[in-house]
Design an enzyme around this catalytic site. Structure first.
Site, PDB file in Angstrom:
ATOM      1  N   GLY A 171       0.787  -1.234   0.000  1.00  0.00           N
ATOM      2  CA  GLY A 171       0.000   0.000   0.000  1.00  0.00           C
ATOM      3  C   GLY A 171       0.813   1.275   0.000  1.00  0.00           C
ATOM      4  CB  SER A 172       4.275   2.237  -0.851  1.00  0.00           C
ATOM      5  OG  SER A 172       4.447   1.842  -2.180  1.00  0.00           O
ATOM      6  CE  LYS A 221     -10.683 -12.319 -13.397  1.00  0.00           C
ATOM      7  NZ  LYS A 221      -9.550 -11.677 -14.110  1.00  0.00           N
ATOM      8  CG  MET A 227      -0.366  -8.023  -7.665  1.00  0.00           C
ATOM      9  SD  MET A 227       0.439  -6.735  -8.644  1.00  0.00           S
ATOM     10  CE  MET A 227       1.843  -7.645  -9.237  1.00  0.00           C
ATOM     11  NE  ARG A 228      -7.606 -11.506  -7.759  1.00  0.00           N
ATOM     12  CZ  ARG A 228      -7.562 -12.837  -7.732  1.00  0.00           C
ATOM     13  NH1 ARG A 228      -8.071 -13.545  -8.709  1.00  0.00           N
ATOM     14  NH2 ARG A 228      -7.011 -13.460  -6.720  1.00  0.00           N
ATOM     15  CG  LEU A 229      -5.574 -10.145 -16.625  1.00  0.00           C
ATOM     16  CD1 LEU A 229      -5.821 -11.192 -17.715  1.00  0.00           C
ATOM     17  CD2 LEU A 229      -5.164  -8.821 -17.263  1.00  0.00           C
ATOM     18  CG  HIS A 263       3.272  -2.439 -15.306  1.00  0.00           C
ATOM     19  ND1 HIS A 263       2.876  -3.634 -14.737  1.00  0.00           N
ATOM     20  CD2 HIS A 263       4.382  -2.704 -16.027  1.00  0.00           C
ATOM     21  CE1 HIS A 263       3.714  -4.585 -15.120  1.00  0.00           C
ATOM     22  NE2 HIS A 263       4.638  -4.048 -15.905  1.00  0.00           N
TER      23      HIS A 263
HETATM   24  C1  GAR Z   1       3.705  -1.111  -7.389  1.00  0.00           C
HETATM   25  O1  GAR Z   1       5.085  -1.030  -7.658  1.00  0.00           O
HETATM   26  C2  GAR Z   1       2.923  -1.242  -8.679  1.00  0.00           C
HETATM   27  O2  GAR Z   1       3.519  -0.571  -9.741  1.00  0.00           O
HETATM   28  C3  GAR Z   1       2.947  -2.728  -8.883  1.00  0.00           C
HETATM   29  O3  GAR Z   1       2.753  -3.265  -7.591  1.00  0.00           O
HETATM   30  C4  GAR Z   1       3.372  -2.416  -6.646  1.00  0.00           C
HETATM   31  C5  GAR Z   1       2.440  -2.186  -5.467  1.00  0.00           C
HETATM   32  O4  GAR Z   1       3.126  -1.557  -4.427  1.00  0.00           O
HETATM   33  N1  GAR Z   1       1.918  -3.138  -9.783  1.00  0.00           N
HETATM   34  C6  GAR Z   1       2.080  -4.093 -10.706  1.00  0.00           C
HETATM   35  O5  GAR Z   1       3.105  -4.743 -10.825  1.00  0.00           O
HETATM   36  C7  GAR Z   1       0.856  -4.333 -11.600  1.00  0.00           C
HETATM   37  N2  GAR Z   1       1.140  -5.287 -12.632  1.00  0.00           N
HETATM   38  P1  GAR Z   1       2.373  -0.896  -3.195  1.00  0.00           P
HETATM   39  O6  GAR Z   1       1.445  -1.947  -2.603  1.00  0.00           O
HETATM   40  O7  GAR Z   1       3.466  -0.526  -2.228  1.00  0.00           O
HETATM   41  O8  GAR Z   1       1.621   0.306  -3.708  1.00  0.00           O
END
Ligand code: GAR
Length: 194
Positions: free
Chosen positions: A12-13, A65, A90-92, A109
């Site tokens: 969740g950053s 889904k 992380m899901r379509l 991304h």
């Molecule tokens: C982020 O780096 C985002 O770009 C990536 O997941 C991370 C979540 O970090 N998303 C993907 O890879 C989507 N395919 P967070 O939970 O610290 O925000």
């Protein structure tokens, strides 16, 4: 007001960065719902501390889904959500959600798309030995990280950088670029009146 739902399954950053930008007056919207498909995700604790309403579900408890997305759509509608912001979901996204919100779903991304779509984009870039990578923000369509690109920021990769360094620098870019881009998209769309 511009009510957004953040969909997140990780630490969740990016959720934090969006909340901070709103509190700083740099982003004119309200995080009216956090949706998570991982009941153990750290981001859920953060949302509870901030009193962001949450909808947490376990996909394994639904037949498919379409079934869990139908429930998400109901939650979005009850909370008057206008925009969906994916931040480590992380899901379509499937047809049920796309049908209701297409053109109003953003994703971040950690690569310069179309390079390195899918899982572990930072690791993919590190293993490929690219000298430039970065961050992409795009509209979501039915493909895997294929929707129209809205913003990108590049990051040079030096030989001294470890994968951990790379991840930290990618995140620093994300936390600045995502709130800025959300603000631009929301303002632009409201100006057009749709
Ligand atoms: C982020 O780096 C985002 O770009 C990536 O997941 C991370 C979540 O970090 N998303 C993907 O890879 C989507 N395919 P967070 O939970 O610290 O925000």
């Amino acid at each position: 007001n511009n009510k957004i739902a953040i969909f997140a399954s990780g630490t969740g950053s990016n959720y934090d960065a969006i909340i901070a930008a709103i509190q700083a007056g740099e982003l004119d919207c309200e995080v009216a719902l956090l949706v998570s498909d991982k009941p153990a995700a750290k981001v859920i604790e953060k949302a509870k501390q901030n009193q962001t309403p949450t909808f947490v579900f376990d996909p394994r408890q639904y037949p498919d889904k379409a079934a869990f997305e139908q429930e998400i759509v109901e939650q979005l509608q009850v909370n008057n959500i206008e925009w969906i912001v994916l931040a480590g979901y992380m899901r379509l996204v499937g047809p049920t959600l796309l049908h209701e919100y297409e053109g109003r779903i953003l994703n971040i991304h950690p690569s310069l798309l179309p390079a390195f779509p899918g899982l572990d984009a930072i690791g993919q870039a590190a293993r490929a030995g690219v000298k430039i990578t970065g961050v992409t923000i795009h509209y979501v369509d039915e493909g895997m990280d294929t929707g129209t690109i809205i913003a990108q920021e590049a990051l040079p990769v030096t030989n001294e950088m470890t994968e951990v360094d790379l991840q930290k620098q990618i995140q620093r870019i994300e936390h600045k670029l995502y709130p800025q881009t959300i603000q631009q998209v929301i303002l632009h769309t409201n100006r057009k009146g749709n």
